[in-house]
Design an enzyme around this catalytic site. Structure first.
Site, PDB file in Angstrom:
ATOM      1  N   CYS A  57       0.842  -1.191   0.000  1.00  0.00           N
ATOM      2  CA  CYS A  57       0.000   0.000   0.000  1.00  0.00           C
ATOM      3  C   CYS A  57       0.885   1.252   0.000  1.00  0.00           C
ATOM      4  O   CYS A  57       2.092   1.142   0.179  1.00  0.00           O
ATOM      5  CB  CYS A  57      -0.924  -0.011   1.216  1.00  0.00           C
ATOM      6  SG  CYS A  57      -0.048   0.134   2.783  1.00  0.00           S
ATOM      7  N   PRO A  58       0.302   2.426  -0.197  1.00  0.00           N
ATOM      8  CA  PRO A  58       1.131   3.637  -0.351  1.00  0.00           C
ATOM      9  C   PRO A  58       2.069   3.929   0.822  1.00  0.00           C
ATOM     10  O   PRO A  58       3.227   4.258   0.623  1.00  0.00           O
ATOM     11  CB  PRO A  58       0.096   4.760  -0.502  1.00  0.00           C
ATOM     12  CG  PRO A  58      -1.115   4.093  -1.040  1.00  0.00           C
ATOM     13  CD  PRO A  58      -1.122   2.722  -0.406  1.00  0.00           C
TER      14      PRO A  58
END
Lengths: 153, 105
Positions: free
Chosen positions: B9-10
Site C-alpha cells: 500500500c502507499p
C-alpha cells in the site's frame, strides 16, 4: 517485540472527542499530537493525512478508521486514539459510520521496530475483542491491555 | 486452489498488513492454502519461495503501488487489484477468483 506503550501513550488518547466531521477529527487529533510533542508542526501533518485519504479508503469497518500520515514534522512514530461522541461520516468498507479513530503518525525516515509495532497494531484492529474494547473502554489501560493480550497470542 | 500473493500500500504501514491478514483468514475459511508476502515500508517480509510460486494455482497481487520481483510470476495466472478491492469482501473475492480459474481450464 517492543511493548505497545512505546507507541501508544496515554496523553495521545482522547475517548471523548468532540469532533463531528473527518476534518474536525484531523484538526483535533493533530492538535493533541502537537501538544504532546509527537509532531512539531500541525498543518504539514494534516496535509499528509488528507493526501493519504485521497489514495484510498481508511475506514476499515466496524466503526474504525486508520488515517495515517508520514511526514518530516513527526518527531517520533506513534499511535493516537480518538473516540467521538457522534457518528462521523467517513469512506468505509462496510458503509458504517466511524466512531473510533486510530491515527498513525509516522516519521519520515523510520526503519525501526516502532514501525513494525504500528503494523502489528493495524492487524489487531480486525480482531473482535479489540474492536469491542476500542468502542467501549472507559480507560486507556483497558485498550493497552487488550492490545497486549492479542499481541502475545 | 493454492494461492500465493503480495500486498503493498502507499504508506506501507497499515493496509499492507491488514489486507494480508484478511486474505489469510478468508482463505482459511474457504479451505485454500495460502501464502502472502508483504512489501511494506520496512521491505519485503515472508518472501515467497520459488517452490511456493510453482505450486500455486493463482497469484494474487493486492497492491496500490509498484512492487518488486513480479518477474517471479511469469507464466502464472495473476489477479491484480487494489488492497481495498480485497478488503471489502475478502471471501467473496477469493471465491470469484476460483470460479474464474475453473472457467478458464
Amino acid at each position: 517485540m517492543l511493548d505497545i506503550r512505546e507507541v501508544l501513550m496515554e496523553e495521545n488518547v482522547n475517548l471523548e472527542l468532540e469532533a463531528r466531521t473527518k476534518e474536525e477529527v484531523f484538526t483535533q487529533m493533530t492538535r493533541m499530537l502537537y501538544e504532546n510533542g509527537a509532531i512539531r508542526e500541525e498543518q504539514p501533518f494534516i496535509d499528509e493525512l488528507v493526501h493519504r485519504e485521497a489514495e484510498g479508503v481508511t475506514g476499515i469497518g466496524e466503526g474504525i478508521a486508520i488515517p495515517h500520515g508520514r511526514s518530516a514534522v513527526v518527531n517520533r512514530s506513534v499511535i493516537a486514539i480518538g473516540r467521538t461522541r457522534a457518528d462521523v461520516s467517513w469512506e468505509t468498507f462496510d458503509d458504517k459510520p466511524v466512531r473510533c479513530i486510530i491515527m498513525f503518525a509516522i516519521r519520515d525516515v523510520d526503519m525501526s521496530q516502532h514501525i513494525m509495532l504500528l503494523s502489528h497494531v493495524a492487524q489487531l484492529l480486525l480482531d473482535k475483542d479489540v474492536i469491542d474494547t476500542l468502542h467501549h473502554a472507559h480507560t486507556v489501560e483497558e485498550i493497552v491491555t487488550v492490545l497486549r493480550k492479542e499481541e502475545s497470542e | 486452489m493454492k494461492i500465493v500473493g503480495i500486498t503493498a500500500c502507499p504508506t506501507g504501514i497499515a493496509h499492507t498488513y491488514i489486507t494480508k491478514k484478511k486474505i489469510i483468514e478468508a482463505a482459511k475459511v474457504c479451505g485454500y492454502p495460502c501464502r502472502i508476502e508483504t512489501q511494506g515500508s520496512i521491505g519485503a517480509e515472508d518472501e515467497l519461495t520459488a517452490q511456493e510460486i510453482a505450486e500455486a494455482d493463482v497469484v494474487l497481487l493486492a497492491v496500490d503501488v509498484k512492487i518488486t520481483g513480479e518477474e517471479r510470476f511469469k507464466g502464472k495466472p495473476v489477479v491484480r487489484c487494489r488492497t481495498e478491492d480485497v478488503m471489502r469482501n475478502t471471501e467473496g473475492f477469493l471465491k470469484k477468483i476460483e470460479a474464474t480459474l475453473k472457467n478458464h481450464r
